[in-house]
Design an enzyme around this catalytic site. Structure first.
Site, PDB file in Angstrom:
ATOM      1  NE  ARG A  73     -34.156  -5.666   9.764  1.00 13.19           N
ATOM      2  CZ  ARG A  73     -34.639  -5.651  10.971  1.00 13.19           C
ATOM      3  NH1 ARG A  73     -35.249  -6.728  11.317  1.00 13.19           N
ATOM      4  NH2 ARG A  73     -34.913  -4.573  12.020  1.00 13.19           N
ATOM      5  CE  LYS A 132     -19.366  -7.544  -4.837  1.00  7.68           C
ATOM      6  NZ  LYS A 132     -17.825  -7.061  -4.684  1.00  7.68           N
ATOM      7  CB  THR A 186     -13.314   0.160  -8.868  1.00  7.01           C
ATOM      8  OG1 THR A 186     -14.087  -0.571  -7.931  1.00  7.01           O
ATOM      9  CG2 THR A 186     -12.153  -0.697  -9.238  1.00  7.01           C
ATOM     10  NE  ARG A 210     -16.541   3.673   1.572  1.00 14.69           N
ATOM     11  CZ  ARG A 210     -15.787   2.339   1.089  1.00 14.69           C
ATOM     12  NH1 ARG A 210     -15.197   2.499   0.078  1.00 14.69           N
ATOM     13  NH2 ARG A 210     -15.522   1.444   2.096  1.00 14.69           N
ATOM     14  CE  LYS A 242     -17.264   0.337  -6.059  1.00 13.30           C
ATOM     15  NZ  LYS A 242     -17.155  -0.687  -6.791  1.00 13.30           N
ATOM     16  CB  CYS A 301     -20.968  -3.156  -2.304  1.00 13.58           C
ATOM     17  SG  CYS A 301     -19.379  -3.469  -1.714  1.00 13.58           S
ATOM     18  CG  ASP A 334      -2.153   0.997   1.067  1.00 14.51           C
ATOM     19  OD1 ASP A 334      -3.272   0.366   0.868  1.00 14.51           O
ATOM     20  OD2 ASP A 334      -1.897   2.137   1.044  1.00 14.51           O
TER      21      ASP A 334
END
Length: 431
Positions: free
Chosen positions: A260, A213, A84, A335, A272, A269, A30
């Site tokens: 719910r 995905k 991404t 986010r 996006k 996720c 990183d």
């Protein structure tokens, strides 16, 4: 095995620690020196249940971190787990992924023998084959499929339960171009999981692996929006939407999870990924009406919550408590949290917002420094004319005494966590 993981965000850090727990020797790479130092000191750089003990146990030993891509040469498989993020039009920004791919390629130029690169990040179909593999090939001067391989291995980890999702997966997807060496290496990587849990392994193509995905997340996002739509209808007819959802969840074609109804989905996720696959479809000349409707309805849910509050109390000039700031319990990630449009809506109404969350306060403070942040839920409730519940942290289920102590409390529960009783489904209540 010797593994390397490029990127130490939510995905990269979690898979690196879990791989170490499976017995592999893992090096993370990183650019953030603080993150690198934290991992080597045994400190998890993110909040995720179950992650701290793993990083503490393996950090600096079986799990190491560095800023140097040269470490890849001492490993057999490299997982690419860089962010991404979404562009303004919903498409994904591949800047970090391309830079990572080039750096990997430059490193592989000096390595002898076959090496496997695995795309773990979520990328639209065709990205690995058309964008990333050519970059690695050009930077390394080597031939894909011969001197190195590139595979797709999407993650299905939910924030707040990412460690459990990795260690007890419902499936493992391996997308390759038919390279037997790539499949053999990935099989060796995941052998401990497959052996212990008898996990289904899906061997497929790379484009199919990428699409799985998106299909997975898009289906779940649409399911949540549909049950929210039904929940809104139930509210209009004074029907307990949770009793309805419990009954339809017994149908094994539907299933009980993600039924719910409430203030909607957020996080890194679903927003996006649905935006990306919608934009990708449009580029191919197809408008996906169901996914577009799912996003539209989800965007409306925070305002619906506030309209219920408006029905019960006047908020202008009044103190209003917002309970829950993270997009879901178990994480400090804000986010696309539904708390963001809720706070914005309250501010537009002239309310004095006081917010509380067990772990996400500092992240939200950066977004809304003008908001008052309480140290505890009862402090946020003190003197509030109204309360909205945005995140279903377990501690909010035990606030009966705190509400009973208030004069004419008004609660709009967007997650059906308060008191957990019949009739509370996404309701504004005056007690």
């Amino acid at each position: 095995m010797n593994l390397s993981v490029v990127g130490s965000g939510y995905v990269g850090t979690t898979i690196a620690a879990c791989f170490a727990d499976l017995g592999h020797d893992v090096t993370t790479i990183d650019i953030d020196e603080d993150i690198v130092a934290a991992i080597n000191d045994g400190d998890a750089p993110i909040h995720e249940p179950g992650l701290d003990p793993m990083v503490s146990l393996y950090g600096g030993d079986r799990l190491r971190a560095t800023t140097d891509y040269d470490a890849i040469r001492d490993t057999d498989v490299t997982f690419l787990a860089l962010p991404t993020p979404a562009n303004d039009d919903g498409s994904i920004d591949l800047g970090a992924m391309k830079a990572g791919a080039e750096s990997i390629g430059e490193t592989l130029a000096e390595k002898d023998g076959y090496h496997l690169v695995v795309v773990k990040s979520t990328v639209v179909p065709g990205t690995t084959e058309d964008e990333l593999e050519p970059l690695i090939e050009e930077a390394s001067g080597k031939t894909a499929g011969e001197e190195f391989g590139v595979a797709v291995n999407p993650e299905f980890q939910r924030e707040g339960s990412a460690v459990d999702d990795f260690m007890e997966p419902d499936k493992i997807v391996l997308g390759t171009d038919g390279d037997a060496r790539a499949l053999d290496l990935l099989a060796e990587v995941y052998e401990p999981l497959v052996a212990d849990w008898d996990v289904p392994v899906v061997e497929t193509g790379r484009r199919e692996g990428e699409m799985i995905k998106y299909a997975n997340n898009s289906f779940l996002a649409a399911k949540i929006s549909l049950v929210n739509d039904l929940g809104n209808i139930c509210k209009e007819y004074d029907i307990d939407a949770y009793e309805v959802a419990e009954a339809i969840g017994m149908d094994d074609r539907i299933g009980e999870q993600f039924l719910r109804s409430g203030v909607g989905w957020g996080g890194s996720c679903f927003p996006k990924d649905t935006a990306a696959i919608i934009q990708h479809a449009r580029e191919a000349g197809y408008e996906p009406p169901v996914l577009e409707a799912a996003v539209e309805l989800n965007d409306q849910q925070p305002e619906r919550l506030l309209s219920l509050l408006d029905d019960h109390t006047e908020v202008e000039g009044e103190r209003v408590a917002v309970l829950g700031l993270s997009f879901k319990p178990g994480t400090d990630d804000i986010r696309h949290s539904r708390a963001i449009p809720v706070i914005e809506g309250l501010q537009e109404r002239g309310a004095e917002v006081v917010a509380y969350d067990p772990v996400a306060t500092e992240n939200m403070r950066e977004r809304f420094p003008e908001v008052t942040y309480a140290e505890a839920a009862d402090e946020a409730l003190d003197g509030a004319a109204g309360t909205v519940v945005v995140t279903d942290w377990d501690e909010f289920a035990a606030l009966d005494e705190e509400f009973d102590a208030m004069a004419d409390p008004v609660v709009v529960d967007g997650r059906r966590i308060i008191r957990r009783r019949k009739g509370i489904t996404y309701e504004g209540l005056t007690w």
